[in-house]
Design an enzyme around this catalytic site. Sequence first.
Site, PDB file in Angstrom:
ATOM      1  N   ASP B  11       0.850  -1.190   0.000  1.00 54.21           N
ATOM      2  CA  ASP B  11       0.000   0.000   0.000  1.00 54.21           C
ATOM      3  C   ASP B  11       0.882   1.235   0.000  1.00 54.21           C
ATOM      4  OD1 ASP B  11      -2.230  -1.514   0.020  1.00 54.21           O
ATOM      5  OD2 ASP B  11      -2.759  -1.165   2.115  1.00 54.21           O
ATOM      6  N   ASP B 130     -13.330  -6.727  -5.779  1.00 59.47           N
ATOM      7  CA  ASP B 130     -13.532  -7.099  -4.378  1.00 59.47           C
ATOM      8  C   ASP B 130     -14.904  -7.748  -4.279  1.00 59.47           C
ATOM      9  OD1 ASP B 130     -11.118  -5.884  -3.853  1.00 59.47           O
ATOM     10  OD2 ASP B 130     -12.004  -4.029  -3.073  1.00 59.47           O
TER      11      ASP B 130
END
Lengths: 207, 251
Positions: B11, B130
């Site tokens: 990230d 997702d």
Amino acid sequence: MNNLPQQVSNPKIGIVNYGAGNIFSLKAALDRLTLPYGMINQAQDFDNYTHIIIPGVGHAGAAMQKLIDTGLLPSIKALSKPVLGICVGMQLITNYSEEGNSEMTGIIPIKTLRFNTQISKKVPHIGWNNVSINPNNKLFAQIANETYFYFVHSYFIEFNTNFTIASCNYGNIFAAAIQKNNFYGVQFHPEKSGEAGEKLLQNFAHI
Amino acid sequence: MLSKRIIPCLDVKDGRTVKGVNFVDLRDAGDPVELAWQYSQQGADELVFLDITATVENRKTTIEMCKAVAQQINIPFTIGGGISSVHDAEALLNAGADKISINSAAVRNPQLINDLAAAFGVQFVVLAVDTKHLPGGDFVHLNGGRIATQLQTQHWITQAEQRGAGEILLTSMDKDGTKSGFDNVLLTQINQLISIPIIASGGAGNAQHFVDVFEKSNVDAALAASVFHYGEILIPDLKAMLKLKGIEVRI
């Protein structure tokens, strides 16, 4: 193979700049290897370099058209310096590509075909695949047989005993690398293939 | 044979990696280039950087980071997060990214997949999905699983393949963070539906989970974050184990 040019101690690599794909990573790899390079935009630029790379990403037919539009094609065909085509740049030095049913440069008389999804299952062929290497070829000097290289492509060059110097199996066996005289091509991306890829670029620069 | 890929995911916020990473010999845990280099040395096959930068100004920092990674790292990498136009993607391509991943922008505007594939080729376009299991089936979720959509996951993925997605990064929100293994049932099902590569994500807790996901669902790649960042799984050990189990890996 036979009749290799004399080894060059101070290589300077010219990258054919014809607008097919991004060359940031290739330039970065040459920088890491401290191999000097420049861009070839017009015919007389070929004189400034000892080795020539034809990069390429995307549609082979479209890439061929761009290469023709530069007017560099006659000079490329006439080259006696070592030339390395990478990915679509390799496909350009064949006769023909099924991608867009396109005529290629015809430098090496073999064809570029599409993977059959019935056999190869997943297309594009993306990822690291091991490669069976002709042990006598200078391009693969000190690179172990069955080393993995990074591939990203939907079209492949047919296996041919005369011109294939490394092969790869993805459903069918195809040419991972080819050579005819001073013209070389690799289907994988040496600039993304870890240390083995960097070694290959270094080998090329010293052919 | 084509090897199965192991992909650490990092990230990134404002050009710096976030979330704890505790490699012993790391000088700067926030430096994406140093982390990427470490992972490439350990034998990672590819890297994914997920940009969670909030502002448009700071996207420029992400592009600079992308350049720095491409200059230093000799394996492929994908940049995801905040890409909503061909223009955004082109900036990353020109900064050396091998692929970009798109998620919510593609849900809002599916034509984006077609446009990106036409502009840069399908190999450049990773669709991140997702997904969460609900009583009515599997549904696409946005914003890290917080927002449910009406899109059925299987339907969305087949549609995306037809539109020109070159690869699917499928994260099970049911499994993500649980460390209980990948969602092998869903991954198997999706893998049979499409003929583009799938990256499994969500649920990795130990090395056996990677063995399971490759043996059971035959996906092309497996992605994880924390188990790698915290050193709970070391990539050389993981690959040795996969090889022992007869799974094709690059060592």
